[in-house]
Design an enzyme around this catalytic site. Structure first.
Site, PDB file in Angstrom:
ATOM      1  N   ILE A   1      22.383  49.561  44.090  1.00  0.00           N
ATOM      2  CA  ILE A   1      21.375  48.595  44.805  1.00  0.00           C
ATOM      3  C   ILE A   1      21.612  47.140  44.796  1.00  0.00           C
ATOM      4  O   ILE A   1      20.722  46.301  45.406  1.00  0.00           O
ATOM      5  CB  ILE A   1      19.859  48.949  44.150  1.00  0.00           C
ATOM      6  CG1 ILE A   1      20.074  49.143  42.840  1.00  0.00           C
ATOM      7  CG2 ILE A   1      19.273  50.094  44.748  1.00  0.00           C
ATOM      8  CD1 ILE A   1      18.914  49.382  42.252  1.00  0.00           C
TER       9      ILE A   1
ATOM     10  N   GLU B   1      26.190  38.834  38.754  1.00  0.00           N
ATOM     11  CA  GLU B   1      27.146  38.225  37.817  1.00  0.00           C
ATOM     12  C   GLU B   1      27.427  39.030  36.562  1.00  0.00           C
ATOM     13  O   GLU B   1      28.704  39.304  36.445  1.00  0.00           O
ATOM     14  CB  GLU B   1      26.428  37.031  37.177  1.00  0.00           C
ATOM     15  CG  GLU B   1      27.383  36.228  36.361  1.00  0.00           C
ATOM     16  CD  GLU B   1      28.696  35.673  37.048  1.00  0.00           C
ATOM     17  OE1 GLU B   1      29.634  35.186  36.345  1.00  0.00           O
ATOM     18  OE2 GLU B   1      28.653  35.219  38.282  1.00  0.00           O
ATOM     19  N   PHE B   2      26.534  39.861  36.111  1.00  0.00           N
ATOM     20  CA  PHE B   2      27.165  40.728  34.843  1.00  0.00           C
ATOM     21  C   PHE B   2      27.397  42.032  35.457  1.00  0.00           C
ATOM     22  O   PHE B   2      28.551  42.464  34.698  1.00  0.00           O
ATOM     23  CB  PHE B   2      25.594  41.011  34.094  1.00  0.00           C
ATOM     24  CG  PHE B   2      25.741  42.103  33.098  1.00  0.00           C
ATOM     25  CD1 PHE B   2      26.618  41.772  31.895  1.00  0.00           C
ATOM     26  CD2 PHE B   2      25.474  43.258  33.044  1.00  0.00           C
ATOM     27  CE1 PHE B   2      26.537  42.696  31.039  1.00  0.00           C
ATOM     28  CE2 PHE B   2      25.561  44.539  32.198  1.00  0.00           C
ATOM     29  CZ  PHE B   2      26.169  43.907  31.125  1.00  0.00           C
ATOM     30  N   GLY B   3      27.177  42.665  36.553  1.00  0.00           N
ATOM     31  CA  GLY B   3      27.530  43.927  36.796  1.00  0.00           C
ATOM     32  C   GLY B   3      26.868  44.239  38.063  1.00  0.00           C
ATOM     33  O   GLY B   3      26.090  43.698  38.756  1.00  0.00           O
TER      34      GLY B   3
ATOM     35  N   LYS C   1      22.463  49.560  35.046  1.00  0.00           N
ATOM     36  CA  LYS C   1      23.175  48.677  35.163  1.00  0.00           C
ATOM     37  C   LYS C   1      24.367  48.763  34.479  1.00  0.00           C
ATOM     38  O   LYS C   1      24.482  49.003  33.410  1.00  0.00           O
ATOM     39  CB  LYS C   1      22.254  47.433  34.774  1.00  0.00           C
ATOM     40  CG  LYS C   1      22.638  46.160  34.935  1.00  0.00           C
ATOM     41  CD  LYS C   1      21.737  44.831  34.640  1.00  0.00           C
ATOM     42  CE  LYS C   1      22.163  43.289  34.761  1.00  0.00           C
ATOM     43  NZ  LYS C   1      21.113  42.619  34.297  1.00  0.00           N
TER      44      LYS C   1
ATOM     45  N   ASP D   1      16.855  32.121  32.893  1.00  0.00           N
ATOM     46  CA  ASP D   1      17.408  32.481  34.108  1.00  0.00           C
ATOM     47  C   ASP D   1      16.336  32.909  34.959  1.00  0.00           C
ATOM     48  O   ASP D   1      16.623  33.890  35.824  1.00  0.00           O
ATOM     49  CB  ASP D   1      18.606  33.411  33.772  1.00  0.00           C
ATOM     50  CG  ASP D   1      19.530  33.362  34.964  1.00  0.00           C
ATOM     51  OD1 ASP D   1      19.647  32.288  35.774  1.00  0.00           O
ATOM     52  OD2 ASP D   1      20.160  34.240  35.166  1.00  0.00           O
TER      53      ASP D   1
END
Ligand SMILES: Nc1ncnc2c1ncn2[C@@H]1O[C@H](COP(=O)(O)OP(=O)(O)OP(=O)(O)O)[C@@H](O)[C@H]1O
Ligand SMILES: [Mg+2]
Length: 546
Positions: free
Chosen positions: A198, A202-204, A221, A319
């Site tokens: 989906i 940045e992280f995954g 995630k 963030d």
């Protein structure tokens, strides 16, 4: 979509896929980020490097309702064929090897999946050299060897020799035996059915999954890269720590679990069926529509409630931006049941849209901050100056810019002169007219470089511009409830009137009762409520003998 799923299935086939099988992984998904991490500079300057790129890809997931699961999906899960106990459900739903390709270990062991249905259901296995069967095979082999070498009768020496010989190794273990971890069932695979990717951040990457046991949808995630020792490890851990401390709040994406698989971090979160606010903004843009002021106020109020909760826990998000705000569609309060706390009511707004703060990878504590800057487009100037005295107000600044983005402002600058001018109270022009109180409120959030002058999240939740909307909704709801109660009262009064008349002239109203029971006097009809459940017992109808 199918090809994406195939690719992701290969990526996430952590346990069973051999190196050669995985070599065709789509590297673009896991490519290292193009710009390295930036160490914060002492002066307030233009952010040079962008840790956060604009989200690279979003794959539209198959439109499956959150719950209940359609019959076809249930069948795939193999959970509805019998009314099973959780244990049997678990055993049914454990899939050994989800990849359609044979695993390397399976090939190494010579399993024929097509011809052997039993082996097709079994996970790939190593051969244990200590089972009687293997021992026997090894002993026979050693005897054959001892006949060949008469001058060497040292059994231990022969054993050692046999272990080092490539010929003998085949007898002890398969020539290409899988690493210890690779034949363990992946928790991801055994517990979840992946429906599609989906989003990528940045992280995954984030996958929409159904948990095989409970049949509910989750957003899972997975970190892009192996974590050990990397900067991402800290982000991943921060996210897990923050979620664990924060617990449940209707305006914070719910966390369920986290674990590591092959050094990749996996986080199981609540699935938000409306995607991110960024998705919603993009979709509206494509349709030539905008978030209108009532929707914007609702959004601002809900996110303020989430921030109030985070800040009151001694944490800051750092963030806040449209791609980290998630949307859940909920039925209205009447369909959703009664909320027994302020939070529950807030989580069931009459608009049917619940906004939730997610992606807690930058969360830090207010008292002992370890600041990892968030997206520079939404970054407050004081954070760049490393002034952390009003950390919570950095979230308020980012929320102000998020409101501008949602109101239709052009894309925000990542750095340069535009970045600075926005932080000198020169807000971009919007493609819609906002009421002056609301415009002033948004201006207060992000138009002042002085963080202390920005309102707190708690003050925002009580702000008259936002509460007006809320009290308007509340008044309408209360009016509706009042009308229902008035109607009920009128009905009860009528019934009471009837009951009184019945008491006054019993024979006229219920002659059958006296005849049937052989007693005189009037009784309320069986099962008929007069006033309240116990009224029939407590009221006197002048029926002596009863
Ligand atoms: N709980 C969720 N429900 C639905 N969609 C989600 C959820 N979590 C993430 N997504 C989707 O995945 C995308 C990326 O997720 P996320 O923000 O967690 O990753 P990220 O790597 O931290 O991204 P970024 O660096 O841009 O913040 C989101 O923009 C959204 O489209
Ligand atoms: Mg994110």
């Amino acid at each position: 979509m199918a090809s994406v799923n195939e690719r992701t299935a290969q990526h996430l086939n952590f346990s069973s896929c051999g190196e050669d099988d995985c070599s065709d992984s789509s590297l673009d998904d896991w490519a290292p980020r193009s710009v390295p991490l930036r160490s914060p500079s002492a002066a307030c300057q233009t952010p040079k490097a962008q840790r956060h790129r604009v989200r690279s890809a979003t794959v539209v997931s198959p439109s499956l309702p959150t719950s209940p699961i359609p019959y076809a999906a249930w069948r795939k899960l193999r959970l509805c064929e019998s009314p099973s106990t959780p244990k049997s459900l678990l055993s049914k739903s454990s899939l050994p090897c989800s990849s359609s390709k044979p695993c390397r270990s399976q090939r190494g062991l010579g399993y024929s999946l097509a011809s052997d249905p039993l082996s097709a259901r079994m996970p790939s296995v190593n051969i244990n050299p200590f089972t009687p069967e293997t021992m026997c095979r090894n002993n026979n082999h050693c005897k054959r060897k001892s006949r060949r070498s008469d001058d060497d009768d040292d059994h231990i020496h022969r054993l050692k020799e046999s272990q080092t010989s490539s010929d003998d190794e085949e007898l002890f273990l398969p020539s290409k035996r899988p690493a210890v971890h690779s034949f363990m069932l992946s928790r991801y695979e055994s517990e979840f059915l992946e429906l599609g990717r989906i989003g990528v951040g940045e992280f995954g990457a984030v996958y929409k999954c159904v948990k095989r046991l409970d049949g509910c949808m989750y957003a899972i995630k997975r970190s892009r890269r192996p974590l050990a020792g990397s900067a991402d490890e800290q982000l991943a851990l921060k996210e897990v720590y923050a979620h664990a401390v924060l617990g449940h709040h209707p305006h914070v994406v719910r966390y369920y679990s986290a674990w590591a698989e092959d050094d990749y971090m996996i986080i199981q979160n609540e699935y938000c069926d409306g995607g991110s606010l960024l998705d919603a903004i993009t979709e509206k843009e494509a349709q030539g529509k905008l978030f209108r002021e009532p929707e914007l106020r609702d959004l601002l109020l809900q996110i303020s409630l989430g921030l109030k909760y985070i800040h009151s826990s001694g944490l800051v998000h750092l963030d806040i931006k449209p791609s980290n705000i998630f949307i859940c569609h909920r039925p209205g309060p009447s369909a959703g049941g009664e909320g027994d706390s302020e939070e529950e009511e807030d989580g069931n707004p009459s608009s049917g849209v619940v906004y939730k703060i997610g992606d807690l990878g930058h969360v830090t504590s207010i008292s002992n901050p370890q600041v990892e800057e968030g997206d520079s487009r939404y970054l407050a100037c004081e954070i760049l100056r490393e002034d952390y005295t009003h950390l919570a107000k950095a979230d308020i600044f980012a929320l102000g810019l998020t409101m501008l983005s949602a109101a239709g402002a052009p894309p925000l600058a990542q750095n340069g002169e535009d970045w600075h001018s926005l932080r000198r109270a020169q807000l971009p022009s919007l493609p819609q007219e906002l009421s002056s109180p609301f415009r002033r409120l948004v201006q207060v959030l992000c138009g002042d470089p002085e963080p202390a002058l920005r309102p707190s999240a708690s003050a925002l939740c009580r702000h008259p511009t936002l509460c007006r909307e809320r009290s308007g909704k509340l008044a309408a709801q209360l009016r509706q409830e009042l009308n229902v109660e008035k109607f009920r009262t009128a009905m009860l009064e009528r019934e009471l009137q009837e009951a009184r008349s019945a008491v006054l002239s019993p024979q006229q109203h219920s002659p059958a009762v006296g005849k049937k029971s052989g007693k005189t006097g009037s009784l309320p009809r069986t099962g008929r409520r007069l006033v309240g459940r116990n009224s029939a017992r407590s009221m006197s109808f002048g029926c002596p003998g009863l």
